[in-house]
Design an enzyme around this catalytic site. Structure first.
Site, short mmCIF file in Angstrom:
data_model
loop_
_atom_site.label_atom_id
_atom_site.label_comp_id
_atom_site.label_asym_id
_atom_site.label_seq_id
_atom_site.Cartn_x
_atom_site.Cartn_y
_atom_site.Cartn_z
N LYS A 285 34.25 39.30 34.42
CA LYS A 285 35.56 39.58 33.81
C LYS A 285 36.11 38.27 33.26
CE LYS A 285 39.60 40.37 36.14
NZ LYS A 285 40.68 39.60 35.49
N ASP B 264 39.53 41.20 29.78
CA ASP B 264 40.79 41.62 30.41
C ASP B 264 41.97 40.99 29.65
OD1 ASP B 264 42.77 42.38 32.23
OD2 ASP B 264 42.18 40.90 33.74
N LYS C 197 44.64 42.95 28.27
CA LYS C 197 45.84 43.77 28.50
C LYS C 197 46.74 43.84 27.26
CE LYS C 197 46.19 42.60 33.45
NZ LYS C 197 45.33 41.41 33.60
N ASP D 276 51.30 46.25 22.14
CA ASP D 276 51.99 45.96 20.87
C ASP D 276 52.20 47.29 20.16
OD1 ASP D 276 52.92 44.70 18.47
OD2 ASP D 276 51.73 42.93 18.96
N THR E 157 50.65 44.57 39.62
CA THR E 157 50.90 44.45 41.07
C THR E 157 51.96 43.39 41.36
OG1 THR E 157 48.88 43.15 41.10
CG2 THR E 157 48.75 45.34 42.04
N ARG F 57 37.96 35.04 43.60
CA ARG F 57 37.87 33.86 44.49
C ARG F 57 36.90 33.99 45.66
NH1 ARG F 57 44.19 33.66 44.85
NH2 ARG F 57 43.72 35.85 44.46
O1 C5P Z 1 40.37 36.14 43.05
P1 C5P Z 1 40.62 37.62 43.13
O2 C5P Z 1 39.47 38.39 43.75
O3 C5P Z 1 41.96 37.95 43.76
O4 C5P Z 1 40.68 38.06 41.61
C1 C5P Z 1 41.03 39.34 41.21
C2 C5P Z 1 41.09 39.41 39.72
O5 C5P Z 1 41.63 40.67 39.35
C3 C5P Z 1 41.98 38.36 39.06
O6 C5P Z 1 41.41 38.06 37.79
C4 C5P Z 1 43.30 39.07 38.92
O7 C5P Z 1 44.06 38.60 37.85
C5 C5P Z 1 42.85 40.50 38.65
N1 C5P Z 1 43.82 41.53 39.00
C6 C5P Z 1 44.35 41.70 40.27
N2 C5P Z 1 45.26 42.71 40.52
C7 C5P Z 1 45.59 43.54 39.56
C8 C5P Z 1 45.07 43.41 38.28
C9 C5P Z 1 44.17 42.38 38.03
O8 C5P Z 1 44.02 40.94 41.18
N3 C5P Z 1 46.42 44.54 39.84
#
Ligand code: C5P
Length: 248
Positions: A32, A59, A61, A64, A122, A213
């Site tokens: 992603k 991603d 998003k 517009d 979120t 992460r």
């Molecule tokens: O590092 P982590 O596993 O938390 O990354 C989750 C990914 O998903 C990040 O790129 C974050 O921006 C994205 N994301 C999220 N929650 C959402 C939408 C997208 O954590 N509701």
């Protein structure tokens, strides 16, 4: 995009970090890419990732007016990514325009990218929903309403919490896809609060999991990736989605 593999969120600040991370893997990945990297390195980076065999969830998003989103989605679809997304708050007409644009940008006979909706971020709280969006709805009702709009606009599914995936599938059908971030093998180690393990996410009906992460910041990213992939595949197997002999 191969649903047996997690999607790795490549939330790096620059391209050197990105390539250093990817060099450790000797297999094609689902990745992603977010706004941070796309706005600096754009379509060239996408082409380079594809050349290495990686499948891409871009991603960005989009949100517009419908006409702008249509042509933007056409241009993104032409880059040959697997998944694109828009904000459901842009409205049904905008989402319909997004699908039209993606269809236009997909080569004849080619597979069109999946188009997903982001419902409420979120990071948006119930009090913000009321004070800033002037909405009296609960967060859950708002999310469900926006998911319904996305379905009515012919989108393929939504990005949601793994804890919401089952309710979304129950309401909108098994074919409406749920792509779920917030995945942790061990909960409580960072800012993600409502998490599930890959195994639980599979049982809840996630179609794809997005993991950042826990892989990118691990001391051994390849080992962390394999552990998450195995847990996810074990869940898919127990759910009856795949048979043991089909596991790659
Ligand atoms: O590092 P982590 O596993 O938390 O990354 C989750 C990914 O998903 C990040 O790129 C974050 O921006 C994205 N994301 C999220 N929650 C959402 C939408 C997208 O954590 N509701």
């Amino acid at each position: 995009m191969d649903a047996q593999k997690p999607i790795i969120a490549l939330d790096f600040q620059d391209m050197d970090q990105l390539w250093a991370f990817l060099d450790a893997f000797d297999e094609p990945l689902n990745v992603k890419i977010g706004m941070e990297l796309y706005y600096t390195s754009g379509s060239q980076m996408i082409a380079a990732l594809k050349e290495r065999g990686h499948e891409i969830f871009l991603d960005l998003k989009l949100h517009d007016i419908p006409n702008t989103v249509k042509w933007a989605m056409k241009s993104l679809a032409q880059q040959g990514v697997a998944i694109l997304n828009v904000h459901a708050l842009g409205g049904k007409a905008m989402m319909q325009a997004a699908v039209k644009g993606v269809n236009k940008g997909t080569a004849d006979g080619g597979q069109r990218p999946l188009v997903l909706a982001v419902t409420q971020l979120t990071s948006t709280s119930q009090s913000q929903l009321q004070a800033e969006q002037l909405s009296q709805a609960t967060m859950e009702d708002s999310v469900n309403h926006l998911a319904g709009l996305a379905q009515a606009a012919q989108l393929d599914g939504v990005v949601c919490s793994p804890l919401e995936a089952k309710a979304i599938k129950d309401q909108f059908g098994q074919d409406f896809m749920t792509v779920t971030p917030g995945i942790r093998l061990i909960a409580g180690q960072d800012d993600q609060k409502r998490t599930a393990t890959p195994y639980q996410a599979a049982l809840n009906g996630s179609d794809y999991i997005v993991v950042g992460r826990p892989i990118t910041q691990a001391s051994d990213p390849v080992q962390a990736y394999q552990a998450i992939k195995e847990d996810w595949q074990r869940g898919l197997q127990d759910k009856g989605q795949i048979k043991e002999e089909e596991i790659k």
